[in-house]
Design an enzyme around this catalytic site. Structure first.
Site, PDB file in Angstrom:
ATOM      1  N   THR A 217       0.817  -1.221   0.000  1.00  0.00           N
ATOM      2  CA  THR A 217       0.000   0.000   0.000  1.00  0.00           C
ATOM      3  C   THR A 217       0.849   1.268   0.000  1.00  0.00           C
ATOM      4  O   THR A 217       0.474   2.280  -0.588  1.00  0.00           O
ATOM      5  CB  THR A 217      -0.923   0.000   1.250  1.00  0.00           C
ATOM      6  OG1 THR A 217      -1.766  -1.139   1.151  1.00  0.00           O
ATOM      7  CG2 THR A 217      -1.767   1.247   1.336  1.00  0.00           C
TER       8      THR A 217
ATOM      9  N   THR B  37       1.565  -4.883   4.001  1.00  0.00           N
ATOM     10  CA  THR B  37       1.405  -5.337   5.390  1.00  0.00           C
ATOM     11  C   THR B  37       0.828  -6.747   5.484  1.00  0.00           C
ATOM     12  O   THR B  37       1.056  -7.434   6.471  1.00  0.00           O
ATOM     13  CB  THR B  37       0.494  -4.378   6.182  1.00  0.00           C
ATOM     14  OG1 THR B  37      -0.781  -4.335   5.540  1.00  0.00           O
ATOM     15  CG2 THR B  37       1.090  -2.999   6.276  1.00  0.00           C
TER      16      THR B  37
HETATM   17  N1  ASP Z   1      -2.650  -5.549   0.377  1.00  0.00           N
HETATM   18  C1  ASP Z   1      -1.584  -4.704   0.814  1.00  0.00           C
HETATM   19  C2  ASP Z   1      -0.313  -5.530   0.767  1.00  0.00           C
HETATM   20  O1  ASP Z   1      -0.102  -6.315   1.628  1.00  0.00           O
HETATM   21  C3  ASP Z   1      -1.866  -4.197   2.181  1.00  0.00           C
HETATM   22  C4  ASP Z   1      -0.850  -3.214   2.735  1.00  0.00           C
HETATM   23  O2  ASP Z   1       0.207  -2.973   2.184  1.00  0.00           O
HETATM   24  O3  ASP Z   1      -1.135  -2.677   3.808  1.00  0.00           O
HETATM   25  O4  ASP Z   1       0.465  -5.385  -0.146  1.00  0.00           O
END
Ligand code: ASP
Length: 633
Positions: A49, A150
């Site tokens: 993200t 994440t």
């Molecule tokens: N879907 C994203 C990922 O894990 C979520 C994030 O980065 O917070 O790449």
């Protein structure tokens, strides 16, 4: 025979490209005299993200835009410094953080992965790619920041912690809940904090930095808003271990908790990850058929998530028999709890029954740590099954608490006690502050005299093995300077870092070189130490030793990995200087160890042309040349 280097140079004709060389020389000289302490960080941008933009109403990673955006943000890039120090064409992905309170200039280079990934799409091969990029750049950087989504960050952090063996530098994973390009974003703080920590604190661990906290990576799990507000920026928690760093008004590092590999081996990566592993969460009424199906080949390792303190039904002979059989087939089964906090124990009959089938208790490991540890351990082809089982119950990277550490009273040390009494200090906080101020100096003093018993006492009473004194020097710097080989061994075996720079930018290796302590240099290099100088600076040292006929110093630099053909700001090598100063012993050593006779300095001279012009037939002979006829006679 007369030999005057200055006279020799003035007589010589400048080569054609001299103007270009002079321009380059100016840049290099500027960098050479730049006394500001520097830390170089490699940022591996994998996706997530943090770098996403909205397309058709959904977040997607946007390639080729992170560096430009960061460059435009003054908190990420000091444009004035960048313009003066980076080449616009070849160093377009180099950025310089503005100076912070820490006073170390953090320079960072962003390497973008192709393609950028939502971390839900990552797999074991991607972990290996990250590990290889770190390995390829390990000696050139002081630390690494991995920008990552994440969703699977806790898996990647755990996997990297095992794959990266004998780690001596920080690797920090971070990301964000809101893209860094949006007006409000947690990404800017997370990224900045990671760069500052990686550049200033030599914590030799794989870490996760999120929302003003830095956790040991293999202790983290993703928060999914059940226990915290779903909209909170605390995307991670470390249920069984306090954060290693907290970033509040001050940055505080809990050095006593920092995990150290304590070996004298070089950093390496083990990326052959065994994919035949799985997580099996038991539930009331789970059938033996389900479990049997799960255990079929090619399954090699299973993380069993059981109830509470590691309990499984002891009234289910079919299940217990199945676990026993699977263990006999060679499957490693490791037991962890389904609860977020706590550890498995055998205090209940139900947990004990499981243990008796051969299932290994996994302590307080997270599911991510247990799974990736299995994948790592099972990939070790040279280990027997028995050794693999043993390694699974051992604490390899701080991923599990093996014994409750006895609380050591800081008052155990008589010196601290008596100073505290004299100063009428009574609160624990005051005494801790006193200890933190005194211990680094006491450890340095003990190391300086090679006093291992004193070091051991200080360490046992809470002294941090790599604590730095007011000059930024650690016990290892002192032991290396003083030439105390056993003390150096002792410190390395207790995890002292070979990478810490003092306020002059010197690492313990530089101290060992200046003392010409060859066996210590060898040990440090074996442990992964590299010369922390740019080639021009290293060449200046070699040239200076060559001019003084100091072969031992040149040997010390060479043993430490110095390139004997390194050129100084005039493109001169140690051999140029040794020839001009007619230091034949140095000339011989350099030639025996690969020094080139045809490197041109800024005036177009080579070591060989010097020898010819100065009429040194013996040196020419050492170079394998017939002495030239002297036309001037
Ligand atoms: N879907 C994203 C990922 O894990 C979520 C994030 O980065 O917070 O790449």
């Amino acid at each position: 025979m007369a030999h005057n280097a200055d006279q020799c140079e003035t007589e010589l004709v400048r080569s054609k490209s001299v103007d270009e060389k002079v321009a380059e020389l100016e840049l290099k000289t500027r960098a050479l005299h730049d006394a500001e302490p520097l830390a170089r960080i490699l940022v591996l941008y994998t996706g997530g993200t943090i770098g996403m933009v909205t397309k058709n109403g959904v977040y997607e990673p946007e390639p080729d835009c992170m560096v430009q955006k960061l460059r435009a943000l003054p908190i990420f890039h000091d444009a004035e410094y960048g313009d003066a120090h980076f080449c616009a064409e070849t160093e377009a992905n180099h950025l310089a953080l503005p100076l912070t309170k820490e006073e170390v200039r953090v320079l960072f280079t962003v390497e973008e992965f192709e393609p950028l990934l939502d971390s839900s799409n990552m797999n074991m091969q991607d972990w290996a790619t990250i590990a290889h990029r770190i390995q390829d750049n390990y000696d050139r950087f002081d630390g690494f920041v991995v920008l990552h989504g994440t969703d699977t960050m806790a898996y990647t952090a755990s996997a990297l912690s095992f794959m990266c063996e004998h780690l001596g530098k920080p690797i920090i994973l971070t990301g964000s809940q809101i893209p860094i390009y949006e007006v409000r974003s947690d990404g800017r703080d997370n990224f900045l904090s990671s760069l500052i920590i990686a550049g200033n604190y030599c914590i030799p661990e794989v870490l996760v930095c999120f929302n003003e906290k830095v956790f040991r990576g293999n202790r983290t799990i993703k928060n999914h808003g059940i226990e915290t507000d779903a909209t909170s920026f605390s995307a991670f928690k470390s249920p069984n271990m306090a954060p290693i760093v907290t970033l509040e008004i001050d940055i505080s590092v809990d050095w006593a908790e920092v995990f150290r590999s304590g070996t004298t081996e070089k950093f390496s990566v083990a990326t052959n990850f065994c994919p035949n592993v799985g997580l099996l969460r038991i539930f009331p009424g789970i059938t033996a058929q389900t479990v049997r199906a799960f255990m079929q080949p090619p399954m090699q390792g299973v993380v069993l998530q059981t109830y509470g303190a590691g309990n499984a039904p002891d009234n289910r002979d079919d299940l217990l028999q199945l676990f026993r059989e699977a263990t006999n087939w060679g499957i490693i089964i490791i037991n962890i709890t389904q609860c977020t906090h706590g550890r498995v124990s055998t205090s209940y009959a139900t947990g004990k029954a499981l243990r008796e089938t051969g299932v290994i208790p996994g302590g307080d490991m997270t599911p991510e740590a247990a799974l990736t540890k299995l994948g790592y351990v099972l990939s070790k082809d040279s280990w027997s099954l028995d050794k693999k089982r043993k390694m699974m119950s051992r604490n390899l990277r701080g991923e599990m608490t093996t014994s409750i550490q006895e609380e050591i009273s800081i008052m155990d040390h008589e010196l601290i006690e008596s100073v505290a009494r004299t100063l009428s200090l009574s609160s624990k906080d005051e005494i801790v502050k006193l200890r933190d101020a005194l211990y680094p100096n006491l450890m340095c003093a003990a190391a300086n005299t090679g006093d291992i018993p004193a070091l051991e006492k200080l360490r046992q009473t809470g002294g941090h093995i790599s604590a730095a004194n007011q000059d930024g020097r650690t016990a290892l710097h002192m032991a290396c300077q003083g030439g105390h080989f056993s003390t150096v061994q002792y410190l390395l075996h207790h995890g002292a870092s070979v990478h810490i720079k003092d306020y002059h930018g010197d690492t313990p290796l530089i101290n060992a070189i200046s003392g010409k302590h060859m066996s210590i240099i060898t040990l440090l290099v074996q442990t992964g130490a590299v010369i922390p100088l740019k080639p021009e600076k290293m060449a200046v040292e070699l040239c200076s030793a060559a001019s003084q006929n100091d072969v031992d110093t040149i040997k010390a630099w060479h043993e430490a990995g110095a390139d004997l053909n390194a050129c100084d700001y005039n493109y001169r090598t140690a051999l140029h200087v040794a020839v001009c100063t007619y230091n034949t012993e140095v000339v011989q050593y350099l030639l025996n160890n690969g020094a080139k006779t045809d490197i041109q300095d800024i005036f177009g001279n080579t070591p060989q042309s010097h020898a010819e012009k100065l009429c040194y037939p013996d040196i020419l002979k050492m170079m394998g040349q017939e002495p030239a006829v002297n036309h001037s006679e």
